[in-house]
Design an enzyme around this catalytic site. Structure first.
Site, PDB file in Angstrom:
ATOM      1  N   ARG A 167       0.866  -1.184   0.000  1.00 42.39           N
ATOM      2  CA  ARG A 167       0.000   0.000   0.000  1.00 42.39           C
ATOM      3  C   ARG A 167       0.906   1.238   0.000  1.00 42.39           C
ATOM      4  NH1 ARG A 167      -3.404  -2.907  -1.508  1.00 42.39           N
ATOM      5  NH2 ARG A 167      -5.407  -3.420  -0.558  1.00 42.39           N
TER       6      ARG A 167
ATOM      7  N   HIS B 160      -1.027   0.239  -9.753  1.00 40.13           N
ATOM      8  CA  HIS B 160      -1.651  -0.721  -8.818  1.00 40.13           C
ATOM      9  C   HIS B 160      -2.124  -1.971  -9.574  1.00 40.13           C
ATOM     10  CE1 HIS B 160      -3.852  -1.058  -4.720  1.00 40.13           C
ATOM     11  NE2 HIS B 160      -3.616  -2.264  -5.224  1.00 40.13           N
TER      12      HIS B 160
END
Ligand SMILES: NC(=O)c1ccc[n+]([C@@H]2O[C@H](COP(=O)([O-])OP(=O)(O)OC[C@H]3O[C@@H](n4cnc5c(N)ncnc54)[C@H](OP(=O)(O)O)[C@@H]3O)[C@@H](O)[C@H]2O)c1
Length: 309
Positions: free
Chosen positions: A224, A272
């Site tokens: 993250r 991502h």
């Protein structure tokens, strides 16, 4: 499973693919899109749901998260005792292993340098590096981290792993707990972050921890964005202690235009995408788990809300 009702909600608005898939895999059950005021369901399948959904759906037996990371869900007020179940691998760990191995090898074999030479029409041989000088440290030895550690070890790199509880993984030197973090970092040159995002792990890739790493390494963040203190990483790269970074996740996504990562010559940015949720594998896993829960059996992937992952 004739009388079951399942509600689906995803912030990605991909219900036109998930709901027919879930419906086909749960014949006889009713699968519907959650909307405010929807009827009470037995199970919810969600990605980044609104608080209102959790407040309204008071009859749930379990809630399935269609990803491995539950940090967004943990920000919400969950009904006490509601089992939250994350995806367990479901085709993600092999994707993560190939992404990380690619980034490690690209750095170790200096492939960016060769690409640069090629653009100049330059035939230049670089002295081979010893892989023993490039130990790879994996922060997080869970479902994804363990698979990545084993994949990297297949290329004979020394591999270190760090987790919260003690672990034994073949071919991996295992460290655990805050007390062993500095030793783990000092033993590593390439650093891969595969931790869940929790209050304990936020900002873990910071100036202090980067300074413990052997110099000239590479940072790979596939967990993250908030694990990294961006200013500290940029300073470590620009100061020369860290050679570069491969970043798949960011504090703000999409990464805002003008962010220094975009045009940095030593940083690779991907959107991502290192390990995507595979819909059919995930649906098959969720359906098996609903079956097990209906029979009163335990299922893997249950999130510990107190731990935050
Ligand atoms: N970029 C992407 O496309 C993508 C895709 C999927 C997942 N992810 C991210 O990857 C993360 C990891 O996934 P996973 O399935 O491998 O998670 P996981 O199975 O829950 O494993 C987490 C690992 O981190 C360790 N850990 C947690 N808190 C720690 C702490 N405070 N100190 C030391 N170690 C700690 C755990 O230690 P223990 O083993 O002792 O519990 C465990 O080894 C997810 O949370 C998600 O954020 C990213």
């Amino acid at each position: 499973m004739t009388s079951l009702r399942v509600v689906y909600y995803s912030a990605d608005q991909d219900e036109d693919r998930w709901i027919p898939g879930l419906q086909a895999a749960l014949p006889g059950a009713e699968v519907l899109l959650w909307e405010p005021g929807a009827s009470l369901a037995d199970y919810a399948v969600v990605w980044k749901p609104p608080q209102q959904m959790l407040d309204e759906q008071i009859g749930l037996k379990a809630l399935f998260n269609t990803g491995a990371g539950v940090d967004a869900l943990m920000q919400l007020r969950l009904p006490p005792g509601l089992p939250v179940i994350r995806l367990d691998d479901a085709g993600m760990s092999v994707q993560m292993a190939e992404y990380v191995c690619h980034a490690v090898i690209r750095h170790f074999r200096e492939l960016d340098g060769y690409e640069h030479d090629m653009a100049l029409g330059k035939w230049s041989f670089r002295k081979p590096r010893s892989r023993l000088d490039y130990p790879v440290g994996i922060l997080g030895l869970g479902v994804l981290g363990e698979r990545v550690a084993k994949a990297v070890a297949q290329f004979d790199f020394p591999v270190n792993g760090w987790s919260r509880s003690p672990k034994a993984v073949e071919g991996v030197q295992c460290f655990h707990g805050d007390a062993q973090l500095a030793d783990f970092l000092a033993a590593s040159r390439i650093l891969v972050c595969l931790l869940p995002l929790t209050p304990e792990t936020e900002g873990i890739v910071n100036a202090t921890n980067l300074a413990h790493l052997r110099s000239g390494g590479h940072i790979i963040n596939v967990a993250r964005g908030a694990h990294v203190v961006d200013a500290d990483l940029l300073a470590a790269i620009d100061g020369g202690h860290v050679a570069g970074a491969t970043l798949d996740v960011f504090r703000v996504e999409p990464l805002p235009q003008g962010h220094p990562y975009w045009n940095h010559p030593k940083i690779t940015v991907t959107p991502h995408t290192s390990a995507r949720t595979l819909r059919s594998e995930s649906i098959a896993q969720i359906v098996l788990k609903i079956g097990a829960l209906e029979r009163g059996e335990a299922v893997a992937g249950r999130v510990d809300a107190a731990r935050g992952y």
